[in-house]
Each structure stands twice: as C-alpha cells, then as structure tokens.
Enzyme design. Structure first.
Site, PDB file in Angstrom:
ATOM      1  CB  CYS A  63      77.176  13.903  -1.888  1.00 36.85           C
ATOM      2  SG  CYS A  63      77.782  13.159  -3.422  1.00 36.85           S
ATOM      3  CE1 TYR A  64      81.445  16.346  -5.899  1.00 35.82           C
ATOM      4  CE2 TYR A  64      80.326  14.675  -7.202  1.00 35.82           C
ATOM      5  CZ  TYR A  64      81.488  15.186  -6.667  1.00 35.82           C
ATOM      6  OH  TYR A  64      82.685  14.559  -6.900  1.00 35.82           O
TER       7      TYR A  64
END
EC number: 1.2.1.38
Lengths: 343, 343, 343, 343
Positions: free
Chosen positions: B149-150
């Site tokens: 996600c990051y």
C-alpha cells in the site's frame, strides 16, 4: 491569589483555559467576556463546566477588565491589538493566546494576517511565551504572546539541535499533523464530522501562518535565517499534534539522545523518550506535556525527531497558564498537574 | 469468464477482494480458503457479503485450486512461497497480495522478513504489479506480485519526477500516513479502538518493510540507487493512505504540473489535481483511484507531492484486480468502476 | 434512458443521489441546481465525483427542469412546495427527498414544520415512497414523497408485526440512533467533529418531526391510532441508523422469526437475519439494504426488533432511486447493486 | 495516608485507577501486580503514566498485598474469589471492581458467569458500592463490590422513581449505549478500530450479565421483583455510557423534575439537568459525575430518563475510589476533583 479576566472564551482554547483556571489554586476568574453571548451562563454553553464555573458571559465593555491582575485573550486575531494597550496602561498583565503579538515584525504580521498590525507600539513589550526558550524573560513580561500550537511542537523538537549547531539549518522539514480542534469552534462545513471523520488531508500547502512564527524562533536560536519547509495536515481526532521533523546532521558526530536528555533534563513539561520509542498524542491528552523521541532511519544519514503535544494545552491554554505562573511567581506547574486521560 | 480461488480471505484485503470479485462480470469465485474457518459461510464472517458471496470457507487442501484460472493470495508472508509453485506448474496464474514476491533479491527479502525466502526459483517469473510502471509486463505475467500500500502511494507520486530526472534522487523524504486497516485483522491490543482512536503516532522508525520495496522501484526508475527516508504513521481512520513527499528539484526549471498532467493523462486510475488542491483520502474511499497534487512551499526551493489512495483498493485488492484484468485481457477497469462513497 | 434534474444537490443526500444516478444505466443527469453555487463545477465541491459528474451547478431559474422526465428535490423543507406544482403541471415526475409531501395532513405538517403548508392542493397526488408498503401505488405516482431516514428504519421493523396484529399497537417504543450525516451539511457548531466525536447524546426528546411521519405509517397499517414513543440519538459516526424497537406481543403465540422471514422473503432490499444475530450499520454502508434481527429478552415478555439502514441510501437517496425505478418501469434494483464497503 | 495494592492493572479500569490513585493525596500505591507483565515498568505499558507511577508490575505472589491497607481488584471474574479471603482475614480492605461479589446469590452468579462461585462464604461481607444507595454501609465495609458500568448509569436514573413509587415497576426498559473501552483491553477482532469504527450495533440481546445485577438493585429498592428489559449497544467512541430509560408513570401525578432535584440535591456526583436538556457523555469524560435529564415524549404517557456517565470513572475506577474514600473516612470527593476534558 490573583484575579483574571478572559476575553473571548467561547472557543476551544477558551473552554480549555476555563478548565485549567477553574481548578488553579492561585486564581480567581473575575470575568469571562463574549460580545455575542453576554448574559448566557458559561456552564450553559459548556456543560463540562457545570459546578465549576458559576459565571455568565459578560459584554467586554461591562467587564471592568482593568481591575484584573491579568487578562487572557482567546480571540480571533486583531482583538488583542485593539484591547491590550489600555489594559497594559492600567497595569494589567496581558496574556494573549492569539497571534497578535507573536511576530516581532509588524510588516511580516500584516502580510500573513492580511490586515495592518493594530498595535505595533506594543511589540517591544511582547515576550514570546515559550518557557523552554524564554523562561527568564517571561517572568518579567507584561505582555505575553503565547506561541501557536504547531510552533510549540516543532520548536521544542529543534531547540537542542539548533543551539548545539548539530543540524544543517538550511534543510529543516517539518511535517505536522493536527487534530481538528486546532481549527477552532467556528461553524464551518470543513469542520463537520462527516467531512473530517474517516478522512486525512494536507492543507495550506501554499503557506501557513505558523511558518513565519516558527522561522522567527528558529532564526533566533540558530543566529541566522534557517531553511524551513512546514506542511500541516488534518487528523480525524479532536486533540493532539504530532510533528515529524526531518533533519540533516551537521558539525560532526553527535549523540543526539544525550543532547536531548541533557537539554530537557530539568524541564517540567518536556519528556524525552528512550531511543526506539514513538510518542503518541494520546499519552499527552489533556496535559501540558511535550513528549519527544529520536530516530535515525536506515541508510539515510538523516535524523528524525518525533514531537507530540496536546494542541489545546501545551499548544495553547496550558502554556498560557505556565506563562502566567512564571509571570506571577507561582510554582511553574501550578494548576497543570492533572494526569493524561487514557484511553 | 474465468474461475478464481482466494487463499486466506479472512482479513481486510480478503474481504475487499471478495467485494470486488463478487461484482466482477468476468469472474466466478470458485473457492475461498481458510484453514481455521473451513466450513463457515463467508457471509457469516462478513455480513456485508450476505446475498453476494454464497460460499463457505474451505480448507486449502480440499479446494482444488489447481483447477482455477487464477489464484489470489491474501495471506501472511510465507504462504505464497509454499503454495505458488505447484499452481504455476499446473498453469494457474498466481496473483499474490502478500510481500512474498515483491523484492527481486531473495537475500534482501530474508533480511527484512526474518526468514529464508521460500521460493527463490520463482523470482524470475514474478512481475511487480504496478500498472503505471509495468503494464506490458503484467499482461503476460504468470506470477503477479501486487505492490504494498505505501509503495503504491509513494511510487505513483515519484514516477514522473524520477523518469524525467527532475529531482535529486539522493534526497527523497516520504512521510506517509495510513488508516488502521493497513495493520490487518489480527487480534492485537495495538489495533483496538480504544488504543488507536483519538491518537496519532509514528511507527517503525527503525525501518519498515516497505522501505526496501519502495527503493527497489525508485532505484529501477532512476537507474541508480536513490536516497530515501520513509516514515509511516498511524491515523485514527479505517481506510486511506496519504503520502507527503518532500523533494529537491534538479536538472533545471521544470513545470511540474505539466509533467504530471502529461505523464498520467491516459492512466485510468491516477487523477492529477489542479495546482493548489489538497487530495483527501475520503475522495478515493472504496475506489482504485490515486489522486495527486503538487505544491511548492514558500521560500523553500522544495517540491511537495501529495498522494492519496485507499490502502485496501489501489493499495491492495483493487490493484490486484486491475492486474488480473490486464493478465486476462479484460478491459483494465472492469469491476473497478464503483464511485467513492462520500461522506 | 430518462433525463433528470436535481434541485439542491449541495448536501449529503444530494451528493449521494449524484453518486447513485451517475452510475445508473437508465439515467442521464441533465441539471444540478444550486442558487448559491451556480457556476461551480459539481466535482469541485465534491472531489469524490471527479470524472463521474461533469456538470456545473446551475441556477434553478436557468435549468429548464420542465424538460426533464423527473426532478429530484434534495432541499430544505418548503422548496418543493414552491417548485413542484409547475413541474407536475408540465408532466414532470417529482421525487421529493424533503419532508414537504410526507404528511398527508397539511395542518399537522404546518404544526411540526412551523410554517404553513405551501402546496396542500398536491397532497392528494403524493405517494409515500416506501416500496415495502406502497409498491404498486409508487409505480403510478407522479409525486413521490421519499420517506425520512428514521421512519424507514422504524417502519420496516414494524410492518410485519402490525399487519399481523402480533403486537400491542398502544405500546411501541422506538429508540433510534443515527450517524451525523443525518443532520445535513449545514455549517453549525453542533455538527463539528470536536463536538460530535467521542460523544453520544439523545436529542429532540420534546418531539422530533419524524414522530408524526412514523405514526402516520403505523396508524395506517394498524388501522387505528398507535401509541408511539420515538427517541433519537446522535452517534459519532458518519452514516448509519440503528433502530431498537421494544414491543409487547399480542394476539396469541406468534413465531416472529417466521413472520418476518415470510413477509420479506421477496423484498430485494430487506434482509432478515437469523435468530441471535445483531445487525451492524457497517454491514449496509453505502447500500440500499435494511437488515433486521429479532430478540426476546429474558424474563421480559417483550419482543425487541433491531433494524439498520444507511441513512443516506435506504434512508434517503437510494430509496429515492428505488422509487424512480418503479415509477419508470426499470427493474427495481437498477443502479443500486454496489456492495457494502467494509471495513 | 494509606497504602494500597492493585491486582491486575493492565486493563482500562486498571490504568484509570492508577491515574486516579497516583494523584490521590491520601494514597500511596505500594504494589501493582500482573502475572504476565511482572518486571515491566507500569509507565512502559502506559506512557500516559510516565513521571506519575514509578513502579514495575510485580507478580502477585511477591507483592505482599497483605501488608496493604486496601487492595483493589481490576481483574477478570474469578480472581477476586480466589484472592480476597486471605486478604480479608489479614485485615486488608478489599475493593473489587470485577463482578465477583456483586450478586448476593451465588447460584445466580454461577448461572450468569458460567462457573461456580468461588467464595460464597464472603458474600455476607460484600457491600454493593453504589454510594447513592448504600453510603452508610460502605463506610464500614470490609469488602466492597464496585457496581458495573451499565448498572451504575441505569440505577442512578431509577432510584428516585422506584423509591417514590412513581413508576410501574413491571415495565422498565433500559436501552443502553457504551463506548468500546467497556469491553476491556483484550486482544480481540471484535474490538479493532476497523470493526468498531463507523459502526453501531446492539449486542447480548439474549441476555447480558449486568441484567441480573441491575435487577438485584431495582428489586431491593422497589421492595419486589421488577420487570426489566436491558439492551446494550456498542458506540464508536472510547469512553461514555448513555442510558435511555422508558418508564410508565404510576401512583398519581408526580413532578418528576422536583423529585430528582430533591433526591440528588446533596449528592456530590449526580447532576440533574434542567428540563429539556440532553446530557452528553463528553460532558462527563474523565470524571466521576453522572448527569441526568428527564423528558416526557408527546402523547405517550411515558417518562424518559437520560443518564450519562464515564464508564471507566463513575462506572468503575472513580466509583471505586469514591468507595475507598468512604471506607477510610476521607472526604468523599478526594482525588476525584479534576474537571472533564472537553472537547
């Protein structure tokens, strides 16, 4: 025992100031003013103060503020400009939680606040009320400019480093996150629960009024103009500020942890955590404490400082009371001893 | 119409994958596995799926995953290592939402994940599933490593700049903030509402597993090792990631806005906002969209990129479906068209 | 394909209506009106609609609403009174999400809304848009009065019981809890995150405008005046209503579960859970579904009905679209098929 | 000055008890026990207590609790059963925040708690620690059973009415809503932020353990068995309970407001609001106060009582300290004076 007045106590810094002052053993609240709500019981607007503050809001014109020992301003900018002078002339100490006297340069103030400075003649009297920087000057201040919330969190994370020359002053990045009470108690769509809840965003990336305020402090400590990027963000919580500072070490090997430990060893309201810790805003909720931790990310050559405060306490009303204590010779922590409410 | 299996669908990326696949017109969900919950109706665990997913969890050993066209892994790391090989050998496409095949270097993986890499022989097959970087390679992939996600939020904010050589690759700071669903659906004190609510903190300042993943992407795009500081934070909200990137322009005057507008003009899931805008995580909630805006803070010489995604969609399950669409020749946005739910 | 106009789409029911209609395969949005924001792009006010609604707000006077097939009102009360008549005369179907045409008694309306009813001549045309009660009448309606959020949640929990005569109609207690989006998108202190967050309270205990609306429905179904206590509460969440109904069984032994199962068996948007279940508002977030469960507390002789909806969907805009589908002969669930976003 | 021990302080009532006792002027905390965390600094687990509690958790076997003046139990049920006897024999006062000694009937306890009562021989000593009901008995108690959170909020809303015979005791409905800290600090999926946030639901509709506890109090005050429906709900907030009580007036015309005003006039921790008010949980956050308001819904013949407390203070640890103050002859409000933190 001193007698105090509060101008403009219908906002969040106002109710927080009332909470702290109502329990302060050396203070009697004489008047709480509000133009719009004169006649309303304070505890009617803020039920949390029932049984604690037994006063009605009173119109400032009726409040005989000049008979107080000290008057707090928890007002939009411009109000303290207009009202502080006569009070100071009458020998009343003024403790201003607004931005009116924070910047020493009236031109700069006018540029950032979009109106002429209303009381430049009093700027020479104003003392910037960050005790960790200005404790002795605060003791003798007549006009105290209580620092903004972001400037408090950011400055406390940088004082030891700049004073020691341990970072590059040209390369300071402050990524700051604030709970929504920092935006005040104004009726505005942007502050509604349904807008702010389950949401996160940056704001004011074109420039925030706390940027020149932070710079003024850092420039002074560094003894030269610093390079500062300051980007605030809005967090879906009520209270708390978290500043994440990205810095470039300079001036040779430094034991940063030891530097901070030593710098803040005797400070009553700054708590340096052990290496590896991550300060949480919830751990300072409702209190005047700033907690700080340091980190050095892998393979980066950078230093990261994490600094948290409660924006309404150390970032506003608590720091104002801390300043008042110093100004009147009370023990510095008087009235500021309650423990954080967790969870 | 393809038939798919999902391994490990009891977490948040799993239920999000089920939400998306249940409405996907080209997909039939054949099996949803769980060792611990075999026999339980999926919609019993997740009432939001009542009337939409009419399957029971089944033990992976019983699931005949080798008869599927594709198998998704929404599992803790290590599981796909163990199970992917036989599926690939059987001609099944594997779409792995875990970190098992994201890093190309098995040694690096072992160091950051604290255990030996369990399937280094398959690393050569793995394609990093960021369509904006690897679209053509994804089309022919047999083993898709869906980005973290990051890394998705950060990389999408940097691709145009690094590819154009418009920033100093040695000085990249990524301050990232995530909603708590990113920590998964494990029973742990640190994820309780009373711990996370009304609280904000940094974490993993000693080093986060997404740091080497982001670096791998950036190194590749820059054509050299970059200098990256990556600091994640936990936001009291369920969904959403906001990355704030602090960059130093390089290589002469660049119209950054025009650069981003051009780079992402034809991307179906990246939306570049107008100058001065601040993307909000709520504006992408439940969707596969990344919204980006640029800012240039006063007197700083820095460029700031603001990038938001929904961590469970573009940061996980939506990007996995986008990848699947590419792999099977479906229109890239199939099944990903629902509008953000706001407020 | 029909062409529709939306009057007053700057609030939460408005943006929700836009979300649903923008994806509706049989609808073209022709005009979105706003007096105050004419000229502003809709997606500028609501970034979640970027790429989905490519219209500007337009002044109602310029909107040529009379050329639409249907016009929705998502307005404060009184507006539809003033504007509906000419549209109806022009053959336009009117779907009113406000309270203007919900009460059949103009006197009663005037008493509860504090102003004279502005269009009593149209009351005879108005059909109360609860499909589970009035499906056939809705199909031929020209003027649809979309039910309020609380009335929907409460009425759906009572229809089977009152119709079967299975409870004492004189003793109905409805304790209802709503997320804060129900209060709308008005700038008001009471809706601020810092006021509503981490807080819970009842409101309107002296009488809420939904009380006469609920009573009207229940009286009609019961065939006599019922006794109803209705107490709403405010929940620190954005979306969702939970009604807890306390009832006294009457008329002999009834298998309540079987009664509800049978009553709602063919309803596309009412989901009766198994005995012992507790419906959660999160399980219907963003969808038009009402979930209901029954309980019989120990040693009480009471029946408790638990009913949840999303106040902005089944409680407003979704039910409006469901009604529109019926009025225009589209399959009832068209455009309402998206799955709940969880978590 | 007394010396106290705390058994099981790793949960939310434990940390709240530590917050209150650390600032209590008559108390020295001698030992804080935990089997699993012995050796850990208390302030390491709870950073909010840094600088306030300078103790390590210690194994109960090492704690010499028998040398304390009082020992608090903030433990799961069953622990106080096992440990209270020897302490009482040694002359130590026991203040039990668990449910172990709340029900006077050991059989009833065993039925609701699913295990045999472990110390029925001490039930005769146990005093139910609701000061508004039992103040005199508490003063001389050796073993104090601190009431549950729901029972406190509900009972305080009913005492005046039942004692005056002003309501029908056969028809009491208590719809209660609690913040999630009430579920404790156990690692469980159901308490995760992503499960509880933006969600509302009822729970335990088949019967909650606080039902027999509430009934015991009400039966005693009414002098006969009452009819009680008790339905709890989970609110997405950390602290606070709101009880909404639906009652049927009996025994002729009563001025309910006057009745409550008189009943609670001298109570230090019960605050009866004016007619028309709605108590908010935020107004008692962090304090030992219960605020109550009354309403009489239109055309209903019913009385509604609204009662709010902080579940961790008046609903647990604050009430325990209030009881301790009474038992040791300290002024009843000692250590309980801090103002609510709002917002």
């Amino acid at each position: 025992m001193i007698s105090v007045g509060i101008v403009g106590a219908t906002g969040y810094t106002g109710v927080e100031l009332l909470r702290l002052l109502a329990d302060h053993p050396e203070v009697q609240i004489r008047a709480v003013t509000s133009r719009g709500d004169a006649g309303t019981p304070v505890a009617g607007m803020f039920p949390s103060l029932r049984g604690r503050v037994d006063l009605d809001f009173v119109d400032p014109a009726q409040a005989r503020l000049d008979e107080c020992d000290a008057v707090f301003f928890a007002t939009p900018h411009g109000v303290a400009h207009a009202m502080a002078g006569p009070l100071l002339d009458a020998g009343v100490r003024v403790i201003d939680l607004s931005a009116d006297f924070r910047l020493r340069d009236a031109e700069l103030w006018a540029r950032w606040y979009g109106q002429p400075h209303g009381a430049p003649q009093w700027l020479g009297e104003a003392v910037y009320g960050l005790p960790e920087l200005n404790r002795e000057r605060i003791r003798s201040a007549r006009l105290l400019a209580v620092p903004g919330c972001y400037p408090t969190a950011v400055s406390l994370g940088l004082l030891p480093l700049l004073q020691a020359g341990a970072i590059d002053p040209d390369d300071i990045i402050a990524d700051a996150k604030s709970g929504v009470s920092g935006a005040g108690r104004k009726a505005q769509v942007g502050g509604l629960f349904a807008e702010v809840g389950e949401n996160f965003k940056a704001y004011a990336s074109a420039g925030h009024r706390h940027w020149p305020e932070i710079r003024q402090t850092l420039d002074e400590v560094a003894g030269r103009p610093v390079g500062l990027v300051f980007q605030p963000h809005l967090v879906p919580m009520i209270r708390g500020i978290h500043a994440t500072l990205y810095l470039r070490p300079a001036g040779g090997a430094t034991d940063f942890q030891a530097l901070f430990d030593a710098f803040y060893r005797d400070e009553p309201f700054v708590d340096v955590l052990a290496p590896g810790a991550h300060p949480e805003t919830a751990s300072v909720r409702g209190t005047n404490v700033c907690r700080i931790a340091l980190a050095q990310p892998v393979e980066s050559g950078r230093l990261v400082v994490l600094s948290v405060i409660d924006n309404l306490v150390k970032g506003a009303s608590g720091q104002a009371v801390q300043g008042m204590n110093l100004m009147f010779g009370f023990p510095e922590g008087t009235g500021l001893g309650a423990a954080p409410v967790f969870p």
